[in-house]
Design an enzyme around this catalytic site. Structure first.
Site, PDB file in Angstrom:
ATOM      1  N   LYS A  22       0.832  -1.211   0.000  1.00 10.70           N
ATOM      2  CA  LYS A  22       0.000   0.000   0.000  1.00 10.70           C
ATOM      3  C   LYS A  22       0.866   1.260   0.000  1.00 10.70           C
ATOM      4  CE  LYS A  22      -1.692   1.521   4.046  1.00 10.70           C
ATOM      5  NZ  LYS A  22      -1.379   2.947   4.346  1.00 10.70           N
ATOM      6  N   ASN A  23       1.870   1.276   0.855  1.00 10.56           N
ATOM      7  CA  ASN A  23       2.676   2.495   1.006  1.00 10.56           C
ATOM      8  C   ASN A  23       3.569   2.777  -0.190  1.00 10.56           C
ATOM      9  OD1 ASN A  23       1.473   2.876   3.429  1.00 10.56           O
ATOM     10  ND2 ASN A  23       3.292   2.506   4.691  1.00 10.56           N
ATOM     11  N   CYS A 124      -4.739  12.597  13.371  1.00  6.65           N
ATOM     12  CA  CYS A 124      -5.159  11.228  13.116  1.00  6.65           C
ATOM     13  C   CYS A 124      -4.870  10.425  14.359  1.00  6.65           C
ATOM     14  CB  CYS A 124      -4.458  10.654  11.892  1.00  6.65           C
ATOM     15  SG  CYS A 124      -2.817  10.103  12.246  1.00  6.65           S
ATOM     16  N   ARG A 129       0.830  14.438  13.351  1.00 11.08           N
ATOM     17  CA  ARG A 129       1.275  14.281  11.961  1.00 11.08           C
ATOM     18  C   ARG A 129       1.187  15.542  11.105  1.00 11.08           C
ATOM     19  NH1 ARG A 129      -0.445   8.246  10.056  1.00 11.08           N
ATOM     20  NH2 ARG A 129       1.344   8.463   8.714  1.00 11.08           N
ATOM     21  N   ASP A 316       5.748   0.832  11.740  1.00 13.79           N
ATOM     22  CA  ASP A 316       4.579   0.096  11.257  1.00 13.79           C
ATOM     23  C   ASP A 316       4.573  -1.370  11.704  1.00 13.79           C
ATOM     24  OD1 ASP A 316       3.546   2.319  10.096  1.00 13.79           O
ATOM     25  OD2 ASP A 316       3.991   1.767   8.027  1.00 13.79           O
ATOM     26  N   ARG A 408      -8.186  -0.911   5.141  1.00 11.19           N
ATOM     27  CA  ARG A 408      -7.328   0.103   4.494  1.00 11.19           C
ATOM     28  C   ARG A 408      -5.971  -0.478   4.121  1.00 11.19           C
ATOM     29  NH1 ARG A 408      -6.224   5.078   7.741  1.00 11.19           N
ATOM     30  NH2 ARG A 408      -5.060   5.425   5.837  1.00 11.19           N
TER      31      ARG A 408
HETATM   32  C1  UD1 Z   1       4.622   6.917   6.126  1.00  8.09           C
HETATM   33  C2  UD1 Z   1       3.809   5.656   6.030  1.00  8.09           C
HETATM   34  C3  UD1 Z   1       3.398   5.178   7.410  1.00  8.09           C
HETATM   35  C4  UD1 Z   1       4.624   5.036   8.299  1.00  8.09           C
HETATM   36  C5  UD1 Z   1       5.460   6.303   8.294  1.00  8.09           C
HETATM   37  C6  UD1 Z   1       6.782   6.140   9.031  1.00  8.09           C
HETATM   38  C7  UD1 Z   1       2.706   5.889   3.895  1.00  8.09           C
HETATM   39  C8  UD1 Z   1       1.437   6.136   3.156  1.00  8.09           C
HETATM   40  N1  UD1 Z   1       2.609   5.939   5.226  1.00  8.09           N
HETATM   41  O1  UD1 Z   1       3.800   7.917   6.717  1.00  8.09           O
HETATM   42  O2  UD1 Z   1       2.728   3.918   7.286  1.00  8.09           O
HETATM   43  O3  UD1 Z   1       4.210   4.762   9.623  1.00  8.09           O
HETATM   44  O4  UD1 Z   1       5.774   6.679   6.935  1.00  8.09           O
HETATM   45  O5  UD1 Z   1       7.512   5.101   8.494  1.00  8.09           O
HETATM   46  O6  UD1 Z   1       3.729   5.638   3.317  1.00  8.09           O
HETATM   47  N2  UD1 Z   1       6.591  14.753  10.281  1.00  8.09           N
HETATM   48  C9  UD1 Z   1       6.639  16.098  10.587  1.00  8.09           C
HETATM   49  N3  UD1 Z   1       6.355  16.978   9.580  1.00  8.09           N
HETATM   50  C10 UD1 Z   1       6.061  16.569   8.309  1.00  8.09           C
HETATM   51  C11 UD1 Z   1       6.019  15.204   8.017  1.00  8.09           C
HETATM   52  C12 UD1 Z   1       6.294  14.317   9.037  1.00  8.09           C
HETATM   53  O7  UD1 Z   1       6.905  16.499  11.714  1.00  8.09           O
HETATM   54  O8  UD1 Z   1       5.838  17.438   7.456  1.00  8.09           O
HETATM   55  C13 UD1 Z   1       6.886  13.775  11.346  1.00  8.09           C
HETATM   56  C14 UD1 Z   1       5.690  12.871  11.647  1.00  8.09           C
HETATM   57  O9  UD1 Z   1       4.794  13.467  12.537  1.00  8.09           O
HETATM   58  C15 UD1 Z   1       6.389  11.666  12.229  1.00  8.09           C
HETATM   59  C16 UD1 Z   1       7.697  11.596  11.426  1.00  8.09           C
HETATM   60  O10 UD1 Z   1       7.886  12.910  10.890  1.00  8.09           O
HETATM   61  O11 UD1 Z   1       6.675  11.903  13.576  1.00  8.09           O
HETATM   62  C17 UD1 Z   1       7.713  10.596  10.303  1.00  8.09           C
HETATM   63  O12 UD1 Z   1       6.566  10.753   9.499  1.00  8.09           O
HETATM   64  P1  UD1 Z   1       6.549  10.410   7.948  1.00  8.09           P
HETATM   65  O13 UD1 Z   1       7.749   9.598   7.639  1.00  8.09           O
HETATM   66  O14 UD1 Z   1       6.332  11.665   7.196  1.00  8.09           O
HETATM   67  O15 UD1 Z   1       5.273   9.499   7.841  1.00  8.09           O
HETATM   68  P2  UD1 Z   1       4.242   9.442   6.634  1.00  8.09           P
HETATM   69  O16 UD1 Z   1       4.917   9.715   5.349  1.00  8.09           O
HETATM   70  O17 UD1 Z   1       3.030  10.228   6.996  1.00  8.09           O
END
Ligand code: UD1
Length: 432
Positions: A22-23, A124, A129, A316, A408
Site C-alpha cells: 500500500k505504502n 489522526c 502528523r 509500522d 485500508r
Molecule cells: C509513512 C507511512 C506510514 C509510516 C510512516 C513512518 C505511507 C502512506 N505511510 O507515513 O505507514 O508509519 O511513513 O515510516 O507511506 N513529520 C513532521 N512533519 C512533516 C512530516 C512528518 O513532523 O511534514 C513527522 C511525523 O509526525 C512523524 C515523522 O515525521 O513523527 C515521520 O513521518 P513520515 O515519515 O512523514 O510518515 P508518513 O509519510 O506520513
C-alpha cells in the site's frame, strides 16, 4: 459495521501470498499525475485506500482503467492512469480527511501546473502528523505557500518549480516522496538531504526513472534530481508489502506454525524487521517464490526494540511485535520514537490478559502464559493487526471491532488466514 471473530489455538501452516505494498502503491499512483501519457501499475492491492486515492486522482483529471481485476487471492489489480490534462488542482477535505496520504498529490499537481490547493489532513489516531516538512521543501523550490480556511495553497511563480536544496531536519517518508515527485519536472537540480531511505522511496524513484526522470542517490540519504521538461508513461509493478509480510511472519511464530510468504525480495525489503524477529527466535529460509517463517525453538524470546526510520526497526511493525511479546518467555522493552500516541493497542491487549506497563513512549511487556479472548476495538491499521495476532493465540474467541482500519491496509486478511488454517470469520453487520 463488520467485525472479525477469531478463535485462538490453531497453528498456521501453508503458503500465503503477500500483496503489493500500500505504502508504495499510493505515491506511485500520484506519480501518474506528472505525465499526460498512461502510467500502468500492476500488483496494486485491493484496499480501501487504493480506491480512495483513485477517486481523488479522477477528480484531478485522471482517466483510470482497470486492465485486470486480479481476482485470485494475492493477485494484484492492474490499473492504468492517464491524465491528459489536470482539470482541477484542489484536493478536497472530504477525501483528504479519509486518507492522509492524499497530501502526496500536492507535489505532482504543483510540478505539472504550477499550483495546487490541498486540504490540511488534520490529526489522526496515531498523533498530530504535521505536513510542515513537505511545505518547507516546496518553499525551497521557490513555491509560495499560503494557508487559508483549512487548505494549503502552493503556487510556483512563473508556473514552474525551481531546483533547490531541501534539507529535512527529520526523516519523513511522505515529504521525501512529495519533493522527489515535484523535483522531476522542476527547472534545474534539486538535492534532497536527509531523505528517507525506505524501500517504498526506491520503488517510487525506479518508476519515475522509467518515466524519464533523472534521479541519483537512490537508497542513500541524499537524492539528486535533474529536472526534465516532460515525463512519459510506463508500466510498473508495485513492490511486495514488507509490513504485511512481517505481520504474517509473526502470526506463524505466535501460533507455532510455519508459513511460506510468497513475494519478491522479501528479506531484502524487510531489513530492520528481520533483525528484530530473528532475535525473537523467528527463522527465515528463502525459497524459490519467497521465504518460510517459523519459530526456531518452542519459545518466543523477549527483545528490546526502538522504532527508527529505515533501515531501522519500522514503526509500522511496532504493534504487531508487541502482540508477539505479550507471550514471550521474559520481558521486553518497546520504544516508539516516530509517532506520539502510537500505543492505542496497549489497553486492548491488556484487556486480553497482556502485562504491559507504559512509561511515556516506552512500553514494558512481560510475557504471560496465555492470552484470553475478548471483544476489542481496533484503533488504527497496525494496532488492528496486533489484535488479530493476539486473537490467533488467545483462549476462546476474540471479536475485533472497527475493522475498517484493516480494510485500508491488509488485503483479504480473513481469506488469507483461513487458507492457512486460522479459525477466523468476518461477521457482517455484527460489529460495534
Ligand atoms: C509513512 C507511512 C506510514 C509510516 C510512516 C513512518 C505511507 C502512506 N505511510 O507515513 O505507514 O508509519 O511513513 O515510516 O507511506 N513529520 C513532521 N512533519 C512533516 C512530516 C512528518 O513532523 O511534514 C513527522 C511525523 O509526525 C512523524 C515523522 O515525521 O513523527 C515521520 O513521518 P513520515 O515519515 O512523514 O510518515 P508518513 O509519510 O506520513
Amino acid at each position: 459495521m463488520d467485525r472479525i471473530a477469531v478463535t485462538g489455538g490453531f497453528a498456521l501452516k501453508g503458503s500465503l501470498p503477500i500483496s503489493g505494498a500500500k505504502n508504495a502503491a499510493l505515491p506511485l499512483m500520484c506519480a501518474g499525475l506528472l505525465t499526460e501519457s498512461a502510467l500502468t501499475l500492476s500488483n496494486l492491492p485491493h484496499l480501501a485506500d487504493i480506491s480512495t486515492l483513485k477517486s481523488l486522482l479522477e477528480g484531478h483529471g485522471a482517466e483510470t482503467k482497470i486492465e485486470d481485476e486480479g481476482k485470485k487471492l494475492g493477485e494484484g489489480q492492474i490499473i492504468s492512469f492517464t491524465t491528459p490534462a489536470i482539470t482541477n488542482t484542489t484536493a478536497p477535505y472530504d477525501i483528504v480527511r479519509k486518507m492522509r496520504a492524499s497530501i502526496l498529490v500536492l507535489g505532482p499537481l504543483l510540478a505539472r501546473t504550477g499550483e495546487a490547493t490541498v486540504s490540511l489532513p488534520g490529526g489522526c489516531a496515531i498523533g498530530n502528523r504535521p505536513i510542515d516538512l513537505h511545505l518547507k521543501g516546496f518553499e525551497a523550490m521557490g513555491a509560495n505557500i499560503e494557508l487559508e480556511e483549512g487548505y494549503v495553497r502552493a503556487v510556483a511563480p512563473g508556473g514552474r518549480l525551481k531546483g533547490g536544496t531541501v534539507v529535512f531536519p527529520t526523516v519523513s517518508v511522505g515529504a521525501t516522496e512529495n519533493i522527489l515527485m515535484a523535483a522531476t519536472l522542476a527547472e534545474g537540480t534539486t538535492v534532497i538531504e536527509n531523505a528517507a531511505r525506505e524501500p517504498e522511496i526506491a520503488d517510487l524513484a525506479s518508476c519515475l526513472i522509467a518515466m524519464g526522470a533523472n534521479i541519483t542517490g537512490i537508497g542513500t540519504r541524499t537524492l539528486t534530481v535533474e529536472g526534465v521538461d516532460k515525463l512519459h508513461g510506463t508500466e510498473y509493478s508495485v513492490m511486495s508489502d514488507r509490513i504485511e509480510a512481517g505481520s504474517y511472519a509473526i502470526a506463524a511464530a505466535m501460533t507455532r506454525g510455519e508459513l511460506e510468504l510468497v513475494g519478491e525480495n522479501l528479506l531484502e525489503v524487510m531489513t530492520g524487521t528481520v533483525g528484530a524477529l530473528h532475535e525473537a527466535g523467528i527463522e527465515f529460509t528463502e525459497t524459490d517464490q519467497g521465504v518460510i517463517a517459523k519459530l526456531a525453538s518452542d519459545k518466543i524470546k523477549g527483545i528490546n526494540v526502538t522504532t527508527q526510520p529505515f533501515p531501522g526497526f519500522p514503526t509500522d511493525m511496532q504493534a504487531q511485535v508487541m502482540a508477539m511479546m505479550t507471550i514471550c518467555d521474559s520481558a521486553s522493552v518497546i520504544n516508539e520514537t516516530i509517532f506520539e500516541n502510537r500505543f492505542m493497542h496497549v489497553p486492548e491487549l491488556t484487556r486480553m490478559g497482556a502485562d504491559i506497563t507504559m512509561h511515556g513512549s516506552t512500553a514494558i511487556v512481560r510475557g504471560v502464559d496465555q492470552l484470553l479472548g475478548a471483544p476489542v476495538m481496533a484503533t488504527d491499521l497496525r494496532a488492528s493487526m496486533s489484535l488479530v495476532l493476539a486473537g490467533l493465540v488467545a483462549d476462546r474467541q476474540t471479536f475485533v471491532n472497527r475493522i475498517y482500519h484493516l480494510d485500508r491496509g491488509y488485503e483479504r486478511l480473513v481469506e488469507k488466514l483461513q487458507n492457512v488454517g486460522a479459525k477466523i470469520t468476518r461477521d457482517s453487520g455484527m460489529g460495534i
